[in-house]
Design a protein around this motif. Structure first.
Motif, PDB file in Angstrom:
ATOM      1  N   ILE A   1       0.778  -1.219  -0.150  1.00 54.87           N
ATOM      2  CA  ILE A   1       0.227   0.053  -0.016  1.00 54.87           C
ATOM      3  C   ILE A   1       0.875   1.232   0.019  1.00 54.87           C
ATOM      4  CG2 ILE A   1      -1.955  -1.199   0.923  1.00 54.87           C
ATOM      5  CD1 ILE A   1      -0.973   0.567   3.709  1.00 54.87           C
ATOM      6  N   VAL A   2       1.974   1.055   0.026  1.00 55.21           N
ATOM      7  CA  VAL A   2       2.999   2.328   0.226  1.00 55.21           C
ATOM      8  C   VAL A   2       2.721   3.423  -1.034  1.00 55.21           C
ATOM      9  CG1 VAL A   2       5.334   3.235   0.169  1.00 55.21           C
ATOM     10  CG2 VAL A   2       4.582   1.446   1.641  1.00 55.21           C
ATOM     11  N   GLU A   3       2.644   2.811  -2.155  1.00 48.96           N
ATOM     12  CA  GLU A   3       2.530   3.661  -3.378  1.00 48.96           C
ATOM     13  C   GLU A   3       1.231   4.143  -3.086  1.00 48.96           C
ATOM     14  OE1 GLU A   3       2.318   3.367  -8.129  1.00 48.96           O
ATOM     15  OE2 GLU A   3       4.401   3.073  -7.215  1.00 48.96           O
ATOM     16  N   SER A   4       0.170   3.536  -2.870  1.00 52.24           N
ATOM     17  CA  SER A   4      -1.161   4.001  -2.779  1.00 52.24           C
ATOM     18  C   SER A   4      -1.209   5.413  -1.697  1.00 52.24           C
ATOM     19  CB  SER A   4      -2.384   2.914  -2.593  1.00 52.24           C
ATOM     20  OG  SER A   4      -2.351   2.177  -3.543  1.00 52.24           O
ATOM     21  N   VAL A   5      -0.648   5.083  -0.767  1.00 58.11           N
ATOM     22  CA  VAL A   5      -0.652   6.083   0.551  1.00 58.11           C
ATOM     23  C   VAL A   5       0.013   7.452  -0.332  1.00 58.11           C
ATOM     24  CG1 VAL A   5       0.315   6.924   2.743  1.00 58.11           C
ATOM     25  CG2 VAL A   5      -0.817   4.441   2.297  1.00 58.11           C
ATOM     26  N   TYR A   6       1.353   7.184  -0.741  1.00 62.45           N
ATOM     27  CA  TYR A   6       2.016   8.375  -1.285  1.00 62.45           C
ATOM     28  C   TYR A   6       0.948   9.119  -2.215  1.00 62.45           C
ATOM     29  CZ  TYR A   6       6.447   7.298   0.890  1.00 62.45           C
ATOM     30  OH  TYR A   6       7.519   6.927   1.792  1.00 62.45           O
ATOM     31  N   LEU A   7       0.586   8.249  -3.275  1.00 64.37           N
ATOM     32  CA  LEU A   7      -0.110   9.039  -4.292  1.00 64.37           C
ATOM     33  C   LEU A   7      -1.478   9.632  -3.621  1.00 64.37           C
ATOM     34  CD1 LEU A   7      -0.311   6.234  -7.249  1.00 64.37           C
ATOM     35  CD2 LEU A   7       0.539   8.504  -7.317  1.00 64.37           C
ATOM     36  N   LEU A   8      -2.034   8.980  -2.717  1.00 62.24           N
ATOM     37  CA  LEU A   8      -3.285   9.447  -1.893  1.00 62.24           C
ATOM     38  C   LEU A   8      -2.987  11.173  -1.275  1.00 62.24           C
ATOM     39  CD1 LEU A   8      -6.291   9.333  -1.142  1.00 62.24           C
ATOM     40  CD2 LEU A   8      -5.533   8.328   1.008  1.00 62.24           C
ATOM     41  N   PHE A   9      -1.758  11.086  -0.673  1.00 65.93           N
ATOM     42  CA  PHE A   9      -1.134  12.252  -0.277  1.00 65.93           C
ATOM     43  C   PHE A   9      -0.592  13.442  -1.396  1.00 65.93           C
ATOM     44  CE2 PHE A   9      -1.878  10.152   3.767  1.00 65.93           C
ATOM     45  CZ  PHE A   9      -2.391  11.071   4.487  1.00 65.93           C
TER      46      PHE A   9
END
Length: 149
Positions: A49-57
Motif C-alpha cells: 500500500i505504500v505507493e497508494s498512500v503516497y499517491l493519496l497524499f
C-alpha cells in the motif's frame, strides 16, 4: 543504492524547492531497489500500500507535488528513474478524485473493516492538521496501524 543515486539524494535534501514528502518518496524508491530478498519489508511500511498512500497524499497538493517532481526529473535523473512510474500515474490521472478513490480502496482493503470514506476522511484530516504532507503521512500510518490490530 548506487553512488550516483546516493549523491543525488544528498543534493536533493539541500534543495529548498523540493518538499519533505517528495524527498521521502525519492528516498523510498531509491533505497527500495537496494534491498535484496525483500529484507526491506520489516523496515518500512507495508509495500502493498505504500505507493497508494503516497499517491493519496500527493493528490492533496497535486500541482505543487507535480512541480517538485519536475525538479527531481530535471536535476536528479538517477533518482527519478526509480519513481518515474509513480510520477506518471499522478500525471495521467487528471481526474485526481478517481485516483484518490482507487488508492483509498486499496488502503481500505488492507486496513480491514475500514471504509473508503474513513480512509479519505482520515487522509484529509491528517493533511489539514499537519505542518507538511510528510508529517501527514506519518499520522496517517499511525491511524492505519491502529486499524490493523
Amino acid at each position: 543504492m548506487s553512488e550516483k543515486k546516493f549523491d543525488e539524494l544528498q543534493k536533493l535534501y539541500d534543495n529548498s524547492k523540493v518538499g519533505s514528502l517528495v524527498q521521502e518518496i525519492c528516498e523510498y524508491y531509491a533505497t527500495l531497489d537496494g534491498y535484496e530478498d525483500n529484507s526491506y519489508q520489516d523496515e518500512i511500511e507495508p509495500p502493498e500500500i505504500v505507493e497508494s498512500v503516497y499517491l493519496l497524499f500527493c493528490t492533496q497538493s497535486r500541482e505543487q507535488i507535480l512541480d517538485e517532481l519536475a525538479i527531481v526529473q530535471k536535476k536528479y535523473p538517477e533518482l527519478y528513474r526509480s519513481l518515474s512510474g509513480m510520477h506518471n500515474t499522478l500525471l495521467i490521472n487528471m481526474d485526481y478524485r478517481s485516483l484518490e478513490k482507487s488508492c483509498g480502496e486499496r488502503i481500505a482493503q488492507y486496513a480491514q473493516n475500514t471504509s473508503l470514506e474513513e480512509v479519505l476522511s482520515c487522509a484529509e484530516s491528517c493533511s489539514r492538521t499537519s505542518d507538511n504532507l510528510s508529517e501527514a503521512v506519518d499520522k496517517f500510518y499511525t491511524w492505519l496501524h491502529s486499524r490493523r490490530r
